[in-house]
Design a protein around this motif. Structure first.
Motif, PDB file in Angstrom:
ATOM      1  N   ILE A 252       0.843  -1.201   0.000  1.00 15.19           N
ATOM      2  CA  ILE A 252       0.000   0.000   0.000  1.00 15.19           C
ATOM      3  C   ILE A 252       0.876   1.248   0.000  1.00 15.19           C
ATOM      4  CG2 ILE A 252      -1.739   1.315   1.264  1.00 15.19           C
ATOM      5  CD1 ILE A 252      -2.658  -1.341   2.526  1.00 15.19           C
ATOM      6  N   PRO A 253       0.787   2.079  -1.050  1.00 14.12           N
ATOM      7  CA  PRO A 253       1.566   3.330  -1.054  1.00 14.12           C
ATOM      8  C   PRO A 253       0.856   4.379  -0.208  1.00 14.12           C
ATOM      9  CG  PRO A 253       0.331   3.157  -3.079  1.00 14.12           C
ATOM     10  CD  PRO A 253       0.030   1.904  -2.299  1.00 14.12           C
ATOM     11  N   GLU A 254       0.736   4.058   1.097  1.00 13.00           N
ATOM     12  CA  GLU A 254      -0.047   4.921   1.982  1.00 13.00           C
ATOM     13  C   GLU A 254       0.518   6.335   1.973  1.00 13.00           C
ATOM     14  OE1 GLU A 254       0.165   3.205   5.819  1.00 13.00           O
ATOM     15  OE2 GLU A 254       2.337   2.971   5.824  1.00 13.00           O
ATOM     16  N   GLY A 255      -0.365   7.262   1.767  1.00 10.06           N
ATOM     17  CA  GLY A 255       0.051   8.655   1.780  1.00 10.06           C
ATOM     18  C   GLY A 255       0.321   9.254   0.414  1.00 10.06           C
ATOM     19  N   LEU A 256       0.457   8.431  -0.641  1.00  8.95           N
ATOM     20  CA  LEU A 256       0.800   8.987  -1.953  1.00  8.95           C
ATOM     21  C   LEU A 256      -0.357   9.806  -2.524  1.00  8.95           C
ATOM     22  CD1 LEU A 256       2.639   9.369  -4.327  1.00  8.95           C
ATOM     23  CD2 LEU A 256       1.959   7.133  -5.200  1.00  8.95           C
ATOM     24  N   VAL A 257      -1.561   9.210  -2.572  1.00 10.36           N
ATOM     25  CA  VAL A 257      -2.726   9.953  -3.048  1.00 10.36           C
ATOM     26  C   VAL A 257      -3.004  11.117  -2.113  1.00 10.36           C
ATOM     27  CG1 VAL A 257      -5.195   9.827  -3.537  1.00 10.36           C
ATOM     28  CG2 VAL A 257      -3.711   7.912  -4.145  1.00 10.36           C
ATOM     29  N   LEU A 258      -2.869  10.834  -0.809  1.00 12.96           N
ATOM     30  CA  LEU A 258      -3.089  11.876   0.193  1.00 12.96           C
ATOM     31  C   LEU A 258      -2.129  13.041  -0.006  1.00 12.96           C
ATOM     32  CD1 LEU A 258      -4.503  12.649   2.903  1.00 12.96           C
ATOM     33  CD2 LEU A 258      -2.600  11.537   4.053  1.00 12.96           C
ATOM     34  N   LEU A 259      -0.858  12.728  -0.210  1.00 20.67           N
ATOM     35  CA  LEU A 259       0.150  13.773  -0.385  1.00 20.67           C
ATOM     36  C   LEU A 259      -0.144  14.609  -1.624  1.00 20.67           C
ATOM     37  CD1 LEU A 259       2.867  14.904   0.706  1.00 20.67           C
ATOM     38  CD2 LEU A 259       4.005  13.413  -0.939  1.00 20.67           C
ATOM     39  N   THR A 260      -0.577  13.969  -2.699  1.00 17.87           N
ATOM     40  CA  THR A 260      -0.903  14.697  -3.923  1.00 17.87           C
ATOM     41  C   THR A 260      -2.088  15.626  -3.712  1.00 17.87           C
ATOM     42  OG1 THR A 260      -0.122  12.805  -5.208  1.00 17.87           O
ATOM     43  CG2 THR A 260      -1.441  14.447  -6.364  1.00 17.87           C
ATOM     44  N   SER A 261      -3.151  15.103  -3.096  1.00 17.15           N
ATOM     45  CA  SER A 261      -4.345  15.913  -2.850  1.00 17.15           C
ATOM     46  C   SER A 261      -4.046  17.068  -1.908  1.00 17.15           C
ATOM     47  CB  SER A 261      -5.463  15.039  -2.264  1.00 17.15           C
ATOM     48  OG  SER A 261      -5.804  14.000  -3.159  1.00 17.15           O
ATOM     49  N   VAL A 262      -3.285  16.771  -0.854  1.00 19.30           N
ATOM     50  CA  VAL A 262      -2.940  17.812   0.115  1.00 19.30           C
ATOM     51  C   VAL A 262      -2.058  18.880  -0.538  1.00 19.30           C
ATOM     52  CG1 VAL A 262      -1.598  18.294   2.205  1.00 19.30           C
ATOM     53  CG2 VAL A 262      -3.228  16.410   2.177  1.00 19.30           C
ATOM     54  N   SER A 263      -1.120  18.455  -1.383  1.00 13.88           N
ATOM     55  CA  SER A 263      -0.242  19.418  -2.058  1.00 13.88           C
ATOM     56  C   SER A 263      -1.046  20.364  -2.938  1.00 13.88           C
ATOM     57  CB  SER A 263       0.801  18.677  -2.904  1.00 13.88           C
ATOM     58  OG  SER A 263       1.671  17.934  -2.092  1.00 13.88           O
ATOM     59  N   LEU A 264      -2.031  19.829  -3.667  1.00 11.05           N
ATOM     60  CA  LEU A 264      -2.882  20.676  -4.503  1.00 11.05           C
ATOM     61  C   LEU A 264      -3.726  21.609  -3.636  1.00 11.05           C
ATOM     62  CD1 LEU A 264      -4.033  18.078  -7.189  1.00 11.05           C
ATOM     63  CD2 LEU A 264      -2.556  20.038  -7.580  1.00 11.05           C
ATOM     64  N   ALA A 265      -4.246  21.078  -2.511  1.00 11.33           N
ATOM     65  CA  ALA A 265      -5.070  21.895  -1.616  1.00 11.33           C
ATOM     66  C   ALA A 265      -4.251  23.020  -0.995  1.00 11.33           C
ATOM     67  CB  ALA A 265      -5.684  21.020  -0.526  1.00 11.33           C
ATOM     68  N   VAL A 266      -3.031  22.703  -0.586  1.00 15.66           N
ATOM     69  CA  VAL A 266      -2.159  23.728  -0.005  1.00 15.66           C
ATOM     70  C   VAL A 266      -1.815  24.785  -1.056  1.00 15.66           C
ATOM     71  CG1 VAL A 266       0.147  24.157   0.934  1.00 15.66           C
ATOM     72  CG2 VAL A 266      -1.203  22.253   1.799  1.00 15.66           C
ATOM     73  N   SER A 267      -1.589  24.345  -2.303  1.00 18.93           N
ATOM     74  CA  SER A 267      -1.312  25.297  -3.376  1.00 18.93           C
ATOM     75  C   SER A 267      -2.501  26.222  -3.599  1.00 18.93           C
ATOM     76  CB  SER A 267      -0.979  24.548  -4.671  1.00 18.93           C
ATOM     77  OG  SER A 267       0.274  23.927  -4.577  1.00 18.93           O
ATOM     78  N   ALA A 268      -3.708  25.651  -3.577  1.00 18.25           N
ATOM     79  CA  ALA A 268      -4.904  26.472  -3.743  1.00 18.25           C
ATOM     80  C   ALA A 268      -5.018  27.496  -2.620  1.00 18.25           C
ATOM     81  CB  ALA A 268      -6.144  25.582  -3.776  1.00 18.25           C
TER      82      ALA A 268
END
Length: 774
Positions: A252-268
């Motif tokens: 399980i690449p735990e955190g990969l999807v999360l990290l991507t979504s969070v990075s986009l949210a932080v950028s927004a």
């Protein structure tokens, strides 16, 4: 327009109490409830919970630590997304549409959720209708219902006609009365049939989700096969559960999807602080990939603050008379665009009474009115005169070369949108605009980043080229007049040859965007008016000014709240930072996934137990992936996008996974058989060598190194060593201070970097170079 008595406060309250109130604008962010649900209720979280329950049955409670890591990751994701949501919601309020409503107390400006049934509203060109309505008064309007019907041809409406919510005015203004609001409006009652633009697509998330789908198919059957194999090879149920759990959580690449979504949210969130409203998070990534940027002149290159320079009398007209004619015509037409405001501000208003009005249309490029004195039109000479006389054309060209927008005032025999009859030219109108502050620096930056700038405007191409040249846009001398090209236009040839396009109609703007897309470009389009909507919707990335029309803002992916195009530099850099950093750190997550899948397949057919216990993976996951990826994902990284996500990932991850599998097989076969090491000792050495390989991969990912990155890798390496020195028992690790073990593992540790480099070089030349990556 004649005065109308609006609703009283009591009548408004009665309708609110009866539920006859309009709905608010849809939120650009998910609700807090949705954020919790989408972060908690995931397939991998379900697997983690099931595995945690199975580990609980073994009585090895410390092996439940992997659940703590998963919970912490999820909590961080929820916190960051809610934090970002609040910032974006604040910014949304600043750019939210407002509407003019007439009530008994006078004219009011309200948000769409304050509109009630039977409210009387004043709407004008560019407004998007938030309710169904009936036209009470108008001198003539045209409505685009393409968001409802898919057909972009404007529809003429007159008194008594019905208007549907979701459509917008492309010309004219009107007084209307709300007939259906909220859930009873056309858009809401037929929401499933509404044709709207597709949401922004994230190549990054698409690729990651493709990986997740494959793992979803693989992880359960592979785990089941490994568990049965462990039982068949005389392992205890507890050992089989712990080994299988370790294998499955490793996949399980735990955190990969999360990290991507969070990075986009932080950028927004970061962009919201810089006064840029992001309507679609993946659009941040989309703009970073853009290599063609279509610029609308007015509001993007220029400030949009138009001024009348002078009137040029023709056909023996007197200047004073011409002033009166132009002032009377523009005031009688009643347009509310930038040109009309520039003229009405300085010209006299003789208060002519209009008997018929043809409002301005971007397709026609003119507007007209019938008054007692006759029929008068104001518009682009090229669209009124067919053809423009040679001497007049030369005169207009001269003014355009000087940077003026040239319009004309004419008297016509008829007043019809399709036929004006005989046209008598009375004079020319010279309008001047100003270049935006910092435009030169902004456009130079984009061009230095290999983003080709194309200017698309409804104005005279010579005028547009003059302004584009002053703004520092390369190739401004390569211009074309789209009004002279006829019906059969080779758009693919046009986009290859020209950089400035003048006298462009809305449909032609869309066709130009499509031509660039056919040529393999990722296209962004800027605009602020209804004439830009087709192109904004077609483009990969739409950018609107908050000062522009409501219809344009509703289509765009980005709204510049201060209407300052310089803010797009922040969007470009935020997008590049997200993509480049996620491409780098994704390889750290997929190393564990790749070697876990490979080891699971191998150990199905081996007698010895799976080399890890769940708790032993925690130091590897936290110190070589979790903590460093969080910091690296927030690092500045504004390099150009390569567009090869999987190649970037595999160049790091594949060699690392091969090294890990190789070392573990050596430890198991040589250490376990030749050196007679116990399972506890071989699993300890497996953790040690795996961590060493992952630290080398982390070093590769962190390049180019600076003090911070080098210190981060050094700190993670030091913490990893301390785990073995002080916390070995907690993580089921035996002491490595054993000379017999040292004789075995020290030579292996020395070979980690050379072996990794050798594998990477070998794969790079023989495999990666031959594969066509997307």
């Amino acid at each position: 327009m004649a005065a109308q008595r609006g609703l009283t406060e009591k009548e408004v309250q009665q309708r609110i109490d009866a539920g006859q109130r309009n709905d608010p604008a849809p939120s650009l962010t998910r609700s807090v409830q949705q954020i919790f649900r989408d972060n908690l209720l995931t397939w991998f979280n379900l697997i983690n919970v099931i595995l945690g329950a199975l580990v609980l049955l073994t009585g090895s409670y410390k092996n439940e630590l992997f659940l703590g890591v998963a919970i912490f990751n999820t909590a961080i994701g929820i916190f960051q997304e809610i934090r970002s949501k609040r910032q974006i919601d604040k910014m949304s309020l600043l750019s939210e549409s407002t509407y003019k409503v007439i009530r008994s107390t006078g004219q009011q400006t309200v948000h769409q959720d304050q509109i009630v049934q039977d409210d009387i509203m004043i709407v004008s060109r560019g407004d998007q209708l938030p309710v169904d309505a009936r036209v009470l008064e108008t001198a003539g309007i045209e409505v685009d219902e393409s968001q409802i019907t898919g057909e972009a041809t404007p529809i003429s409406k007159t008194v008594g006609d019905n208007l549907v919510s979701g459509s917008f005015l492309v010309s004219g203004q009107a007084m209307i009365q709300a007939t259906h609001v909220g859930a009873k409006s056309f858009v809401n009652s037929l929401s499933d049939e509404v044709q709207s633009g597709e949401g922004a697509n994230s190549q990054l998330l698409t690729t990651i989700n493709r990986i997740i789908k494959i793992l979803t198919i693989v992880i359960v059957p592979l785990g089941a096969a490994l568990f049965i194999s462990r039982l068949y090879n005389d392992n205890s149920i507890s050992q089989a559960i712990l080994g299988t759990t370790a294998a499955m959580i490793g996949m399980i690449p735990e955190g990969l999807v999360l990290l991507t979504s969070v990075s986009l949210a932080v950028s927004a969130m970061n962009l919201a602080r810089r006064r840029v409203l992001v309507r679609e998070l993946p659009a941040i990534e989309g703009l970073a990939r853009v290599d063609v940027l279509g610029l609308d002149k007015t509001g993007t290159i220029t400030s949009g603050n138009l001024q009348l320079n002078r009137l040029i009398p023709l056909a023996g007209q007197q200047l004073e008379t011409l002033n009166t004619v132009v002032g009377g015509t523009i005031n009688a037409i009643g347009d509310d665009n930038e040109t009309a405001r520039a003229l009405t501000k300085v010209l006299p208003n003789p208060e002519w009474t209009a008997t018929k009005v043809v409002p301005f249309s971007s397709a026609r490029k003119w507007s007209g009115v019938t008054v007692d004195n006759g029929n008068f039109v104001i518009g682009a000479p090229e669209f009124l005169l067919h053809p423009v006389p040679a001497d007049l054309s030369k005169q207009i060209q001269g003014y355009a070369t000087d940077g003026f927008r040239v319009l004309c005032i004419a008297q016509t025999a008829r007043m019809s949108a399709d036929d004006l009859g005989e046209i008598k030219l009375l004079g020319l109108i010279l309008i001047q605009d100003e270049i935006r502050e910092n435009a030169l620096e902004t456009f130079t930056y984009f061009q230095n980043q290999d983003v080709a700038l194309k200017v698309i405007s409804g104005d005279n191409p010579t005028t547009v080229a003059n302004i584009a040249g002053r703004a520092g846009i390369k190739g401004a001398d390569k211009l074309v007049d789209m009004s002279n090209l006829g019906e059969d236009i080779d758009y693919d040839d046009l986009v290859a040859r020209y950089n400035v396009y003048g006298r462009v109609t809305p449909s032609q703007k869309k066709q130009l965007v499509m031509a660039w897309q056919r040529a393999g470009h990722t296209v962004a389009m800027t605009g602020d008016g209804v004439n830009d909507i087709l192109a904004l919707r077609q483009a990969d990335c739409g950018i609107a000014m908050a000062s522009g029309s409501e219809a344009a803002k509703s289509i765009a992916d980005f709204v510049l709240v201060n209407s300052n195009f310089d803010a797009m530099l922040n969007v470009l850099n935020e997008g590049r930072r997200v993509i480049n950093n996620i491409e780098r750190v994704a390889s750290l997550y997929l190393i564990k996934t790749m070697y876990s899948v490979a080891l699971s397949l191998i150990f199905i057919f081996m007698i010895s137990g799976y080399p890890f216990q769940p708790i032993q993976l925690t130091p590897i996951s936290v110190l070589t992936v979790g903590i460093p990826s969080f910091f690296l994902a927030l690092e500045p990284n504004y390099q150009r996008i390569t567009g090869q996500f999987m190649k970037q990932v595999m160049v790091i991850a594949a060699p690392a996974a091969i090294c890990v599998v190789t070392y573990i097989l050596v430890i198991d076969l040589v250490g376990g058989v030749q050196f007679k090491l116990s399972y506890a000792e071989t699993s300890t050495l497996s953790v040690l060598l795996t961590g060493a390989v992952c630290l080398v991969a982390l070093l590769m990912v962190a390049r180019p190194l600076n003090r911070f990155k080098f210190g981060l890798v050094l700190l993670m390496g030091g913490c990893f060593v301390l785990i073995f020195v002080f916390f070995g028992k907690l993580f089921s690790l035996t002491s490595i201070f054993n000379w017999q073990m040292a004789l075995f593992y020290l030579p292996l540790l020395v070979t980690v970097y050379p072996f990794y480099y050798l594998v990477q070089e070998s794969l790079g030349k023989r495999v990666f170079a031959r594969i066509k990556w997307r």
